[in-house]
Design a protein around this motif. Structure first.
Motif: not given
Length: 484
Positions: A334-341, A353-355, A362-364, A369-370
């Motif tokens: 998911i983070l890779s898609y956000i970076e791609k956007g 992303r920094g939540a 240790d949670g995911n 995001c918008i």
């Protein structure tokens, strides 16, 4: 000591022959809950042979008797809703409320399948020609299997198991190796309380070797699959090559269109839940929101406010409205898609992303995001992200918005928010999606209607649950009779 899960074959719990074990983790805390084996094609064969051996006697069991097992199963489940929901939340991460709804929708399929004496009836006509009568009967076919995803641990397997056994077939389930604990408990309840003949239902844990073992097995007559489109295509092709029935439900990129005359407050609250419910990990989740004309500005502002109000945390805790994503690998994707956007030039007006969540390092975690200024050619506008990410687009008219949505290679679900009946009818008629919502953000059919998308979201001819389930799990035989 961490327990290692077993397979359920021929009415007994059986150790897998696979030597590779995967950790099953709580995605909110990182706690290892169990280890799941990656079973082998040999384990699949053992389960299929048990199901094959059970088939003749189960097929000969009257439909009314088979229905009574489902009435009893529904009763068992009804007393365990909170227990199953808690297990689902622990391994998936969704909130307890979402887990209860997840299981509840599965139980509805048990209820529907219990009507099998009526649902399985055939047809007849006297004197199709002089002294000749004709009838059709529905007959079970043999061993069916289902390969199910991580995102709805109780519900999706129950799209298939009740109908398969109600129609007189026997059944093998491969649950997702990411979330096997819910189905482990469900099968324990079946074993302990239902009294099904051994071999009627079986469970094999595992990954791709089990998938391929099911799809190529000569004694499996049909396969149901839910997951990504890439794997759905593989399952569809492999099953086709071996002459099986197959229903392969794939990915999605669901569009939500909003007209200027939509009821603002309730529309935005509803579409926000569609996007961020279950952390966006639903095949019916809203993904691209198209504001039409003057609706765009208030949709953007209201959605931003609603997303900021989401309470991120451990789904088992009160007050939490969005849990973690299912795994570290899912988070990275998911983070890779956000970076791609961001790289493509979309404007990230809400960055999750920094939540973090206090007490759960240790949670995911990914917050809502918008993206604004999303263009149709962008990767984030075309590919399934499967996370809590909304993409905003503009359109000047309903025609333009429908055209934008129909460009997508996917066609799982689409929704329109409007107060205009003509717009609703036009949208329902022209949109290329298998499930359509009008002022409904998650267009999920009830158990007594079919479930399935179009285009790259569905590979097969017969959709899941509802009356189409009876079509999938039975063969129609035509009997033409004359007596001299």
């Amino acid at each position: 000591m961490t327990r290692t899960l077993e397979n359920y074959i021929g009415g007994s719990w059986v150790r897998s022959s696979g030597t590779t074990l995967l950790d099953v983790k709580n995605p909110a805390t990182g706690e290892v809950l169990a280890q799941v084996p990656l079973s082998t094609a040999g384990d699949v064969d053992q389960a299929v042979q048990a199901a094959k051996a059970a088939f003749p006697a189960w097929r000969a069991t009257p439909p009314a008797v088979r229905a009574r097992y489902l009435f009893k199963l529904r009763e068992i489940f009804d007393g365990r809703r909170d227990e199953i929901a808690a297990i689902c939340t622990s391994e998936h991460g969704k909130t307890l409320s979402e887990s209860r709804n997840d299981f509840g929708r599965g139980v509805e399929n048990v209820e529907h399948a219990a009507g099998i004496p009526t649902l399985m009836m055939g047809q007849n006509l006297e004197d199709v020609s002089g002294g000749i009568d004709c009838q059709t009967v529905r007959q079970p076919m043999g061993v069916f299997a289902a390969i199910t995803p991580f995102n709805f641990p109780p519900m999706v397997p129950l799209w298939f198991l009740p109908y398969a056994i109600a129609t007189g077939n026997t059944f093998v389930l491969k649950p997702s190796e990411q979330v096997p604990l819910t189905q482990r408990r469900i099968f324990e309840l079946i074993h302990e309380h239902l009294g099904l003949p051994p071999g009627v239902v079986n469970l094999v844990n595992g990954g791709k070797d089990v998938v391929n073992g099911i799809c190529t097995h000569r004694d499996v007559v049909g396969v149901s699959f839910v997951g990504s489109s890439a794997v759905a295509q593989h399952v569809y092709k492999t099953c086709g090559e071996t002459g099986k029935r197959v229903q392969a439900l794939g990915g999605a990129k669901n569009f939500i269109l909003v007209t200027p005359d939509a009821e603002r407050e309730r529309s935005v609250a509803n579409l926000s839940e569609s996007i961020y419910g279950c952390s966006g990990q639903r095949c019916l989740a809203g993904s691209v929101v198209v504001g039409i004309g003057e609706a765009y500005d208030w949709v953007r502002d209201s959605l931003l406010a609603a997303a900021k109000a989401v309470v991120l945390g451990d789904g088992s805790k009160p007050g939490v409205t969005m849990g973690p994503v299912v795994s570290a690998a899912a988070k990275d994707r998911i983070l890779s898609y956000i970076e791609k956007g961001v790289q493509e030039g979309a404007k990230l007006i809400l960055d999750g992303r920094g939540a973090t969540v206090e007490g759960c390092p240790d949670g995911n975690w990914i917050g809502p995001c918008i993206f604004e200024d999303v263009r149709p050619e962008m990767v984030i506008a075309k590919e399934e992200i499967f996370g809590p990410v909304a993409c905003l687009m503009r359109a000047q008219s309903l025609d333009e918005a429908i055209e934008l949505a129909n460009r997508s290679p996917y066609g799982n679900a689409a929704s329109l928010y409007t107060s205009n009946g003509k717009h609703a009818r036009e949208f329902s008629h022209r949109i290329e999606a298998g499930m359509v919502g009008v002022n409904i953000g998650v267009a999920a059919p009830m158990a007594f209607f079919p479930f399935g998308g179009q285009k790259a979201s569905f590979f097969g001819d017969i959709k899941a649950h509802g009356p189409t389930a009876i079509d999938f799990y039975t063969e129609r035989k035509i009997v033409i009779t004359r007596w001299f």
